[in-house]
Write a protein that holds these residues in place. Structure first.
Motif, PDB file in Angstrom:
ATOM      1  N   LEU A 154      -7.805  22.638  -0.332  1.00  0.00           N
ATOM      2  CA  LEU A 154      -7.353  22.237   0.991  1.00  0.00           C
ATOM      3  C   LEU A 154      -5.827  22.261   1.147  1.00  0.00           C
ATOM      4  CD1 LEU A 154      -8.351  21.420   3.745  1.00  0.00           C
ATOM      5  CD2 LEU A 154      -8.265  19.049   3.024  1.00  0.00           C
ATOM      6  N   PRO A 155      -5.057  21.672   0.203  1.00  0.00           N
ATOM      7  CA  PRO A 155      -3.596  21.711   0.382  1.00  0.00           C
ATOM      8  C   PRO A 155      -3.072  23.137   0.488  1.00  0.00           C
ATOM      9  CG  PRO A 155      -4.195  20.198  -1.377  1.00  0.00           C
ATOM     10  CD  PRO A 155      -5.446  20.911  -0.984  1.00  0.00           C
ATOM     11  N   ILE A 156      -3.594  24.018  -0.374  1.00  0.00           N
ATOM     12  CA  ILE A 156      -3.162  25.414  -0.358  1.00  0.00           C
ATOM     13  C   ILE A 156      -3.460  26.042   1.001  1.00  0.00           C
ATOM     14  CG2 ILE A 156      -3.786  27.693  -1.252  1.00  0.00           C
ATOM     15  CD1 ILE A 156      -2.137  26.502  -3.243  1.00  0.00           C
ATOM     16  N   SER A 157      -4.681  25.791   1.506  1.00  0.00           N
ATOM     17  CA  SER A 157      -5.029  26.441   2.768  1.00  0.00           C
ATOM     18  C   SER A 157      -4.257  25.812   3.929  1.00  0.00           C
ATOM     19  CB  SER A 157      -6.533  26.390   3.004  1.00  0.00           C
ATOM     20  OG  SER A 157      -6.968  25.068   3.101  1.00  0.00           O
ATOM     21  N   LEU A 158      -3.980  24.511   3.852  1.00  0.00           N
ATOM     22  CA  LEU A 158      -3.144  23.894   4.893  1.00  0.00           C
ATOM     23  C   LEU A 158      -1.753  24.518   4.891  1.00  0.00           C
ATOM     24  CD1 LEU A 158      -4.036  20.104   4.689  1.00  0.00           C
ATOM     25  CD2 LEU A 158      -4.253  21.589   6.691  1.00  0.00           C
ATOM     26  N   ALA A 159      -1.238  24.755   3.677  1.00  0.00           N
ATOM     27  CA  ALA A 159       0.080  25.372   3.584  1.00  0.00           C
ATOM     28  C   ALA A 159       0.044  26.783   4.143  1.00  0.00           C
ATOM     29  CB  ALA A 159       0.535  25.394   2.128  1.00  0.00           C
ATOM     30  N   ILE A 169     -12.178  25.572   7.812  1.00  0.00           N
ATOM     31  CA  ILE A 169     -13.083  26.722   7.748  1.00  0.00           C
ATOM     32  C   ILE A 169     -12.899  27.465   6.428  1.00  0.00           C
ATOM     33  CG2 ILE A 169     -13.533  28.987   8.772  1.00  0.00           C
ATOM     34  CD1 ILE A 169     -13.013  27.653  11.499  1.00  0.00           C
ATOM     35  N   PHE A 170     -11.633  27.596   6.002  1.00  0.00           N
ATOM     36  CA  PHE A 170     -11.378  28.284   4.741  1.00  0.00           C
ATOM     37  C   PHE A 170     -12.027  27.533   3.576  1.00  0.00           C
ATOM     38  CE2 PHE A 170      -8.864  28.743   0.860  1.00  0.00           C
ATOM     39  CZ  PHE A 170      -8.988  30.099   0.663  1.00  0.00           C
ATOM     40  N   VAL A 171     -11.950  26.220   3.608  1.00  0.00           N
ATOM     41  CA  VAL A 171     -12.549  25.430   2.530  1.00  0.00           C
ATOM     42  C   VAL A 171     -14.063  25.657   2.488  1.00  0.00           C
ATOM     43  CG1 VAL A 171     -13.034  23.080   1.734  1.00  0.00           C
ATOM     44  CG2 VAL A 171     -10.729  23.715   2.431  1.00  0.00           C
ATOM     45  N   ILE A 172     -14.683  25.694   3.654  1.00  0.00           N
ATOM     46  CA  ILE A 172     -16.120  25.998   3.711  1.00  0.00           C
ATOM     47  C   ILE A 172     -16.394  27.362   3.099  1.00  0.00           C
ATOM     48  CG2 ILE A 172     -18.102  26.395   5.219  1.00  0.00           C
ATOM     49  CD1 ILE A 172     -16.975  23.560   5.157  1.00  0.00           C
ATOM     50  N   PHE A 173     -15.601  28.338   3.529  1.00  0.00           N
ATOM     51  CA  PHE A 173     -15.781  29.701   3.047  1.00  0.00           C
ATOM     52  C   PHE A 173     -15.700  29.757   1.523  1.00  0.00           C
ATOM     53  CE2 PHE A 173     -13.398  33.356   1.449  1.00  0.00           C
ATOM     54  CZ  PHE A 173     -14.295  34.369   1.702  1.00  0.00           C
ATOM     55  N   VAL A 238     -17.666  17.592   5.223  1.00  0.00           N
ATOM     56  CA  VAL A 238     -17.417  16.165   5.431  1.00  0.00           C
ATOM     57  C   VAL A 238     -16.127  15.759   4.731  1.00  0.00           C
ATOM     58  CG1 VAL A 238     -18.317  13.862   4.997  1.00  0.00           C
ATOM     59  CG2 VAL A 238     -19.843  15.663   5.768  1.00  0.00           C
ATOM     60  N   ALA A 239     -15.975  16.207   3.482  1.00  0.00           N
ATOM     61  CA  ALA A 239     -14.770  15.863   2.735  1.00  0.00           C
ATOM     62  C   ALA A 239     -13.532  16.469   3.393  1.00  0.00           C
ATOM     63  CB  ALA A 239     -14.909  16.354   1.307  1.00  0.00           C
ATOM     64  N   ALA A 240     -13.643  17.718   3.825  1.00  0.00           N
ATOM     65  CA  ALA A 240     -12.488  18.386   4.412  1.00  0.00           C
ATOM     66  C   ALA A 240     -12.086  17.707   5.718  1.00  0.00           C
ATOM     67  CB  ALA A 240     -12.803  19.856   4.648  1.00  0.00           C
ATOM     68  N   GLU A 241     -13.073  17.336   6.518  1.00  0.00           N
ATOM     69  CA  GLU A 241     -12.759  16.695   7.805  1.00  0.00           C
ATOM     70  C   GLU A 241     -12.138  15.318   7.632  1.00  0.00           C
ATOM     71  OE1 GLU A 241     -16.050  18.737  10.767  1.00  0.00           O
ATOM     72  OE2 GLU A 241     -16.415  16.774   9.896  1.00  0.00           O
ATOM     73  N   VAL A 247     -12.068  16.134  15.658  1.00  0.00           N
ATOM     74  CA  VAL A 247     -13.417  15.687  15.971  1.00  0.00           C
ATOM     75  C   VAL A 247     -14.365  16.256  14.915  1.00  0.00           C
ATOM     76  CG1 VAL A 247     -15.261  15.748  17.672  1.00  0.00           C
ATOM     77  CG2 VAL A 247     -12.890  15.651  18.418  1.00  0.00           C
ATOM     78  N   GLY A 248     -15.197  15.395  14.372  1.00  0.00           N
ATOM     79  CA  GLY A 248     -16.131  15.857  13.352  1.00  0.00           C
ATOM     80  C   GLY A 248     -16.695  14.667  12.641  1.00  0.00           C
ATOM     81  N   VAL A 249     -17.833  14.855  12.003  1.00  0.00           N
ATOM     82  CA  VAL A 249     -18.517  13.718  11.427  1.00  0.00           C
ATOM     83  C   VAL A 249     -17.744  13.168  10.232  1.00  0.00           C
ATOM     84  CG1 VAL A 249     -20.071  14.986   9.896  1.00  0.00           C
ATOM     85  CG2 VAL A 249     -20.827  12.853  10.925  1.00  0.00           C
ATOM     86  N   GLY A 250     -17.026  14.016   9.510  1.00  0.00           N
ATOM     87  CA  GLY A 250     -16.236  13.554   8.369  1.00  0.00           C
ATOM     88  C   GLY A 250     -15.093  12.645   8.811  1.00  0.00           C
ATOM     89  N   PHE A 251     -14.405  13.094   9.863  1.00  0.00           N
ATOM     90  CA  PHE A 251     -13.296  12.274  10.353  1.00  0.00           C
ATOM     91  C   PHE A 251     -13.811  10.964  10.926  1.00  0.00           C
ATOM     92  CE2 PHE A 251     -10.421  10.876  13.739  1.00  0.00           C
ATOM     93  CZ  PHE A 251      -9.325  10.583  12.948  1.00  0.00           C
ATOM     94  N   PHE A 252     -14.992  11.015  11.530  1.00  0.00           N
ATOM     95  CA  PHE A 252     -15.588   9.801  12.083  1.00  0.00           C
ATOM     96  C   PHE A 252     -15.747   8.740  10.990  1.00  0.00           C
ATOM     97  CE2 PHE A 252     -19.348   7.201  12.867  1.00  0.00           C
ATOM     98  CZ  PHE A 252     -19.037   6.673  14.113  1.00  0.00           C
TER      99      PHE A 252
END
Lengths: 297, 264
Positions: A154-159, A169-173, A238-241, A247-252
């Motif tokens: 996640l940090p890499i893809s955020l960067a 989406i990248f993390v899912i992929f 869920v973890a990524a959100e 908006v998403g169930v993970g962030f919720f």
């Protein structure tokens, strides 16, 4: 694994239920008895899990009854989060929406990431399965990369993307793609030489070989990969959100934790579990339809 | 008659690491158009390798194969193969399996409707039209071979290659299929090269029987003409002196002069 155990249990239960029914209602009309038989079959499948669920809820309720319990019991959750449970699709403003909407938002991210992973995974898997050199070059790298936990990406893809949506989406992929690649490659490597010979005699070109021999022949393997992939995607979203927000169930869940709405979290967990189960069953059902008749001889 | 298919001084060496095995040595065989030739030999003598070389699925080390005067060294529908284990694609129906071949071979030459008729006609030839919508898993072993035969015939091959096509079948089904193949050969006049290890089958079906010596470095030991008139009837032939004579010649070759020695 759990799925197969459940199936075995169902299979073991079904015949005894049918026998019981025949014994009890021997003289009814055929339509009526068929209906009863269907009901009995449904009951043998549904009753045991429902009973276990009720028992579990009862134990949970008792365990959380004493004053000062850290977690809410079922009755408390029902009192706190009734709106979330009974109406998944209410909409009372930008951050006050039903869990159904949040699940749909998460599913949208999963479908994009998983969709890309499916196409890329099957193509790369086909390449690795077909070419010895691609396998020698790529397989060791993939074997290492696939053990990297989803969130570590996640940090890499955020960067790289500088935005939470494509990062999620990248993390899912990246989570879903490995089992699809590896299973596809195994499936392609296992295409019987006979089928390859048929393709050679017919002079199928690469494109025809891919669609007419490779994909159908490797379909059972590919669907094993797709099924593992959808499960992992749902785990990862869920973890990524939780980390990317929106908006998403993970962030919720993360939001509920920050405002100490423990009941809401429990309801969200139930939603996530049910949706994950449905996703798995949907892919399994597609697999059953698509691979019909693929099993050799 | 000019040679239709010529196997010209074919050698085949298999190299596995530093170990080189000499499988076939100096095989030369000429087949005229419409002829039915069987290759017989003990298992492991390289007869399947020879058929695969003709099919183009295996490359010869030396020598080559000429079809109508042109060298062939890659597989193609002009040398359609009926494989020993039928090799039907299990996800396609009986019709789909034959249609796949028809669509590929006659892509530009026939219209959609013509390709459909052609497929149905070939299925009818092998008496499998009734099962056109079944999948290979739903039909018997003999029926699968019939479909495999229909698929090969549908390609209109210049040579039909049969790789022990009846090897995996029970004796009654085998006899039934042999009769079918004989009838089809009579009707269509295909040039056929068949691999077999069944002496009766070879004598019954063939115009010539090519007997191979044991490997390594198997070669053609003897070629026997079968001067029996066609159409042939297995019941009448059972007491026919020519048939029995041919059968004896092959048996003598296989079990006296070139008895199978189990490699240690």
């Amino acid at each position: 694994m759990t799925v197969s155990i459940m199936k075995a249990a169902e299979a073991a239960l079904a015949p005894s239920g049918a026998k019981l029914l025949r014994f009890r209602v021997p003289d009814l009309g055929s339509a009526k008895s068929r209906l009863l038989q269907a009901l009995a079959a449904a009951a043998t499948r549904l009753l045991p899990p429902l009973i276990m669920l009720a028992l579990g809820l009862a134990v949970w309720e008792i365990a959380c009854m004493k004053p000062g319990a850290t977690l809410p019991g079922p009755s408390r959750i029902w009192a706190d989060a009734r709106d979330l449970i009974v109406d998944p699709f209410f909409n009372l403003g930008p951050q006050d929406i039903g869990l159904g909407w949040r699940v749909l938002k998460s599913l949208e991210r999963v479908s994009v990431g998983y969709g890309i992973a499916s196409v890329a995974g099957i193509l790369i898997g086909a390449l690795i399965g077909q070419s010895v050199w691609a396998m020698r070059g790529l397989d060791p790298i993939f074997q290492i990369l696939r053990t990297v936990p989803p969130l570590a990406w996640l940090p890499i893809s955020l960067a790289a993307f500088r935005d939470s949506q494509p990062s999620a989406i990248f993390v899912i992929f990246i989570t879903a793609v490995w089992p699809i690649i590896i299973n596809t490659a195994v499936g392609i490597r296992n295409i019987p030489q006979d089928y390859r010979n048929v393709a050679l005699v017919l002079r199928l070109n690469h494109f025809e070989f891919f669609w007419k021999i490779m994909i159908p022949s490797a379909a059972p393997y590919i669907f094993t990969g797709l099924r593992i992939g959808i499960g992992l995607s749902w785990l990862a979203i869920v973890a990524a959100e939780m980390l990317t927000g929106g908006v998403g169930v993970g962030f919720f869940i993360w939001d509920a934790w920050n405002s100490s709405r423990l009941s809401d979290i429990v309801v969200a967990l139930a939603y996530i579990g049910v949706v994950g189960f449905v996703l798995d069953r949907v892919v399994a059902a597609i697999a059953t339809v698509v691979t019909r008749g693929t099993a050799a001889n | 008659m000019a040679p239709h298919l010529k196997i010209d001084h074919v050698d085949k060496l298999f190299a596995r690491g530093s170990v080189v095995t000499d499988v076939l040595s100096d095989i030369t065989l000429t087949i005229t158009k419409g002829e039915f030739v069987s290759i017989i030999g003990h298992s492991g003598c390289g007869k399947s390798t020879l058929l695969n070389i003709v099919a183009g699925l295996v490359q010869s080390t030396k020598g080559g194969v000429l079809l109508e005067g042109t060298e062939v060294n890659s597989p193609g529908p002009d040398r359609a193969v009926v494989f020993q284990n039928h090799s039907l694609l299990p996800w396609l129906t009986v019709y789909g399996n034959v249609r796949l071949a028809v669509d590929k071979v006659f892509a530009g030459a026939k219209s959609r409707a013509e390709r459909h008729d052609w497929t149905m006609h070939k299925l009818a030839l092998v008496q499998m039209a009734h099962a056109k919508d079944k999948r290979p898993a739903e039909i018997s072993g003999g029926m699968k071979q019939r479909v495999g035969l229909a698929r090969a015939l549908a390609m209109e091959p210049k040579v039909l290659l049969l790789d022990e096509p009846f090897g995996a079948l029970d004796a009654l089904t085998r006899a039934h299929l042999q009769d079918s193949v004989m009838a089809l050969h009579q009707k269509l006049g295909n040039t056929v090269l068949m691999i077999t290890h069944d002496v009766d089958e070879a004598v019954l079906l063939s115009d010539r029987i090519v007997m191979m010596t044991n490997g390594p470095a198997a070669r053609i030991g003897e070629v026997l003409e079968v001067p029996l008139a066609r159409p042939r009837n297995r019941l009448e032939l059972a007491t026919n002196p020519t048939y029995l004579g041919c059968r004896k010649r092959v048996l003598e070759f296989l079990y006296e002069r070139h008895r199978f020695v189990e490699a240690a």
